[in-house]
Design an enzyme around this catalytic site. Structure first.
Site, PDB file in Angstrom:
ATOM      1  N   HIS A   1      18.427  66.390  22.491  1.00  0.00           N
ATOM      2  CA  HIS A   1      18.783  64.973  22.610  1.00  0.00           C
ATOM      3  C   HIS A   1      18.987  64.302  21.255  1.00  0.00           C
ATOM      4  CE1 HIS A   1      17.148  65.827  26.597  1.00  0.00           C
ATOM      5  NE2 HIS A   1      17.676  64.702  27.040  1.00  0.00           N
TER       6      HIS A   1
ATOM      7  N   GLU B   1      29.582  69.362  32.789  1.00  0.00           N
ATOM      8  CA  GLU B   1      30.343  68.814  31.665  1.00  0.00           C
ATOM      9  C   GLU B   1      31.708  69.453  31.513  1.00  0.00           C
ATOM     10  OE1 GLU B   1      27.172  69.549  31.627  1.00  0.00           O
ATOM     11  OE2 GLU B   1      26.235  67.603  31.276  1.00  0.00           O
TER      12      GLU B   1
END
Ligand SMILES: Cc1ncc(C[n+]2csc(CCOP(=O)(O)OP(=O)(O)O)c2C)c(N)n1
Ligand SMILES: [Mg+2]
Lengths: 369, 327
Positions: free
Chosen positions: B131, B62
């Protein structure tokens, strides 16, 4: 430890100033080009010396000296074509010089009057980056942009472009640098990773960052790596020229490890006597990047003595100008600090600016009373 | 009127497609966004139509996504990056906060970062840890970033295009649990409301409920349920979290005298804290009660089998409204 030092360096000019052959690399400039490089080396060192002195006199907040790394920076910086782009750390004053960034721009940053206000697009030179390693990803992304612009592998002179990412030996431990290697490799991006292994990351020696010579890391990512004598401006120039050409042609990234030495403190706030021996510094003095070029130019009679005195005079003039201009630099008007956060100032920031303005005004009336 | 019925996922897809049609410098970057179309299928079909130079499957890193986006932006591109899930934005946090957010300022306004960082956020989908998070306050706290959250397909269609067109970096929060749950008619020729504006989505008089992202439907549910108790709640969809658009909020609170802020994010130092402070600074004499906050509890996001107990629901919103009214 032996492994970290032993692999042979690409060298084209010995510390004694003798040209030597290398099977894979050669410097293709003439003696006048070498004389021009010498001028760059001297003037860059002068910028550095002046800046260190200005810091000592309280005119700069801090300075990160490039002493000892001039050849690594000038050799690579002068290998860049105008359309190439360089991403520096905070120590690339020599590369800034090659990119026509006025040293005053660097001095403003280290004085604390701004944060690096040159135009990256005008100079093809990114802003100084202090977060270790972050710029290697910027370089890789920029190189991906070059690919998307169709400016790689066309063979058209002046069109194909490459990027150089500068970073240190300490930076090679950062995730960002390793991610940049991965991205550049899989994207086949036209970027040259230029690591100045100056043997130290503040107080930590390179042995704290790696068990293998740094240039060998490249192999694991799938691109070539080479170790060059970072104090040999000709070798650095030759090696970088080739890596850039490779990138521009579309053959992908490569890693250059410029083996050099940080002769000074990490920055003006550092005290290297706490962690390294002076005999190490003394040994590296014998490999000074300027001396060997001077010795060569003298030996082959490429220039006359006036050449050296002229450069000295030019350096002196530069020093005088930098001292005067730094001392004359005004502090920024504090109300300007609310600008440039966004393209257009938000109402929230406008309100804060106004709050600050009236607060300052109230202090002034207070003083007036 | 050229109306099409779309889910939020479809609206994002259509909005991105239109943004890419409009500007050839727009590139999408992210993990699995190409052939797969992203784990939520937001970019479905875009790589097929725009090619893999413009819809880039990135390596799984990322910080690398954001760091290379910075470089692409410096080269004149407009990267729209997808972070696969909220909990995985942290490896990119440094690049976002230290590089993306500051480049314009550091360069004295010379260089902008027209980057959109799309983050599916919030819980309620029964997912495993990392999540279901709501990291908006971390970005809203960062000068130089703009932060918006969409709550319905119609807004989403326009907001994503406006974010891509923004010359400043935008963190674009998408309530993942609403991706496929509701559909709306979207007039693709309409004139959208400005991106950085809040909107009254339900006028009322009893109290003002402020929400954004997934909490807007919770607030609307509370307003519906409140009718039975004689409550007439005004609901505002904040839409923009940085900068905040407090005009409509202040106007509403001056009218109702009461405000409840609802978000999924933890309450401590969340958006609600800032909003409460601003309301008390601007509407002190209009307030009949302190501004109350309904949020996720100050724990890490819990295991999914108990997430419903953790997430603000309409009962907790109505309870807060009752407490406000009883003050
Ligand atoms: C992410 C990050 N961590 C720590 C620092 C503090 N720091 C500044 S320079 C430096 C050492 C860098 O060493 P190296 O990469 O070898 O570059 P050099 O200073 O030798 O040129 C450190 C630790 C920083 N600037 N950024
Ligand atoms: Mg170092």
């Amino acid at each position: 430890m032996a492994d970290l030092v032993d692999p042979p360096l690409v060298q084209l000019l010995t510390p004694e100033g003798e040209r030597v052959e290398h099977p894979d690399y050669r410097f293709d400039g003439d003696d006048q080009t070498i004389a021009a490089l010498y001028r760059d080396l001297v003037l860059t060192r002068r910028v550095d010396t002046e800046a260190t002195a200005l810091q000592r006199h309280g005119e700069l907040g801090i300075w990160a000296s490039l002493l000892g790394q001039e050849a690594a920076q000038i050799g690579s910086g002068r290998a860049l074509a105008p359309q190439d782009f360089a991403f520096p750390t905070y120590r690339e004053h020599g590369v800034a010089w090659c990119r026509d960034v006025d040293p005053m721009a660097l001095l403003r940053l280290f004085r604390g009057t701004d944060q690096g206000t040159w135009d990256p697009d005008e100079h093809n030179f990114g802003l100084y980056t202090i977060v270790i390693g972050a710029q290697t990803l910027h370089a890789t992304g920029y190189a991906m942009g070059i690919q998307r612009d169709g400016a790689v592998g066309t063979g058209e002179a002046g069109r194909d472009a490459a990027v150089v990412a500068y970073f240190g030996d300490g930076a090679t431990s950062q995730g960002d640098v390793n991610e940049a290697f991965v991205y550049a490799a899989v994207m086949n991006a036209p970027v040259v990773f230029f690591c100045q292994n100056n043997q130290w990351a503040i107080s930590e020696p390179t042995t704290r960052q790696t068990r293998v010579p740094l240039y060998q890391r490249a192999a694991g990512f799938g691109f070539p790596g080479v170790r060059v004598d970072g104090n040999d401006v000709l070798a650095v120039h030759a090696v970088t020229t080739e890596a850039l050409q490779r990138a521009r042609e579309g053959s992908g990234p490569s890693l250059i490890e410029a083996f050099t030495y940080r002769m000074g403190a990490h920055t003006t706030t550092d005290d290297p006597t706490r962690y390294r021996h002076s005999d190490e510094v003394e040994r590296w003095k014998l490999r000074d990047p300027l001396e060997r070029v001077r010795a060569y130019l003298r030996r082959v009679n490429a220039v006359d003595e006036a050449f050296f005195t002229d450069i000295e005079a030019e350096a002196e003039e530069l020093g005088v100008r930098l001292r005067a201009e730094v001392r004359a630099l005004p502090d920024p008007d504090p109300t300007t600090l609310f600008g440039n956060v966004f393209t257009e100032q938000t109402p929230e920031l406008a309100a804060e600016q106004e709050e600050f303005r009236s607060w300052s005004a109230s202090l002034e009336t207070e003083v007036a009373r | 009127m050229t109306a099409t019925t779309m889910s939020m996922a479809k609206a994002l897809n259509a909005g991105l497609r239109r943004a890419m049609d409009d500007d050839s410098k727009v590139v999408l970057m992210g993990e699995d966004i190409g052939r797969l179309g992203g784990v939520f299928r937001i970019t479905d079909g875009l790589q097929k139509d725009f090619g893999d130079e413009r819809v880039i499957d990135t390596p799984l890193a990322e910080s690398g996504i954001l760091g290379t986006a910075v470089g692409l932006a410096l080269r004149g591109y407009r990267p729209v990056v997808e972070i696969q899930f909220d909990g995985f934005v942290y490896p990119a946090y440094d690049q976002i906060v230290s590089q993306v957010a500051k480049y314009r300022y550091r360069s004295g306004g010379r260089v902008g970062m027209p980057i959109v960082i799309r983050i599916p956020f919030g819980g309620g989908i029964g997912a495993v840890e990392h999540h279901s998070e709501s990291p908006e306050a971390q970005f809203a706290h960062t000068p130089g970033l703009k932060v918006v959250a969409c709550s319905n397909p119609r807004d989403t269609y326009w907001m994503i295009q406006q974010a891509v067109a923004s010359p400043d970096p935008v963190v674009f929060l998408e309530p993942k649990r609403l991706y496929h749950s509701t559909k709306a008619e979207i007039d693709v020729e309409a004139t959208p409301t400005p991106l950085f504006s809040s909107q009254v989505v339900r006028p009322g008089t009893s109290a003002t409920v402020l929400a954004y992202g997934p909490a807007v439907s919770v607030a609307m549910g509370a307003a519906e349920a409140g009718l039975a108790d004689g409550l007439d709640l005004e609901v505002i969809d904040l839409r923009t979290l940085s900068p905040l658009d407090m005009g409509p909020v202040h106007e509403s609170v001056r009218k109702t005298g009461r405000a409840v802020v609802v978000h999924e994010a933890h309450r401590n130092l969340g958006m609600g804290a800032e909003i409460a402070a601003r309301i008390s600074e601007e509407c002190f004499y209009s307030l009949e009660a302190p501004v109350l906050r309904v949020g996720g509890y100050d724990t890490p996001y819990p295991p999914s089998r108990v997430e419903e107990a953790w997430l603000p629901d309409l009962d907790r919103v109505l309870d807060a409204v009752d407490r406000s009214l009883a003050w």
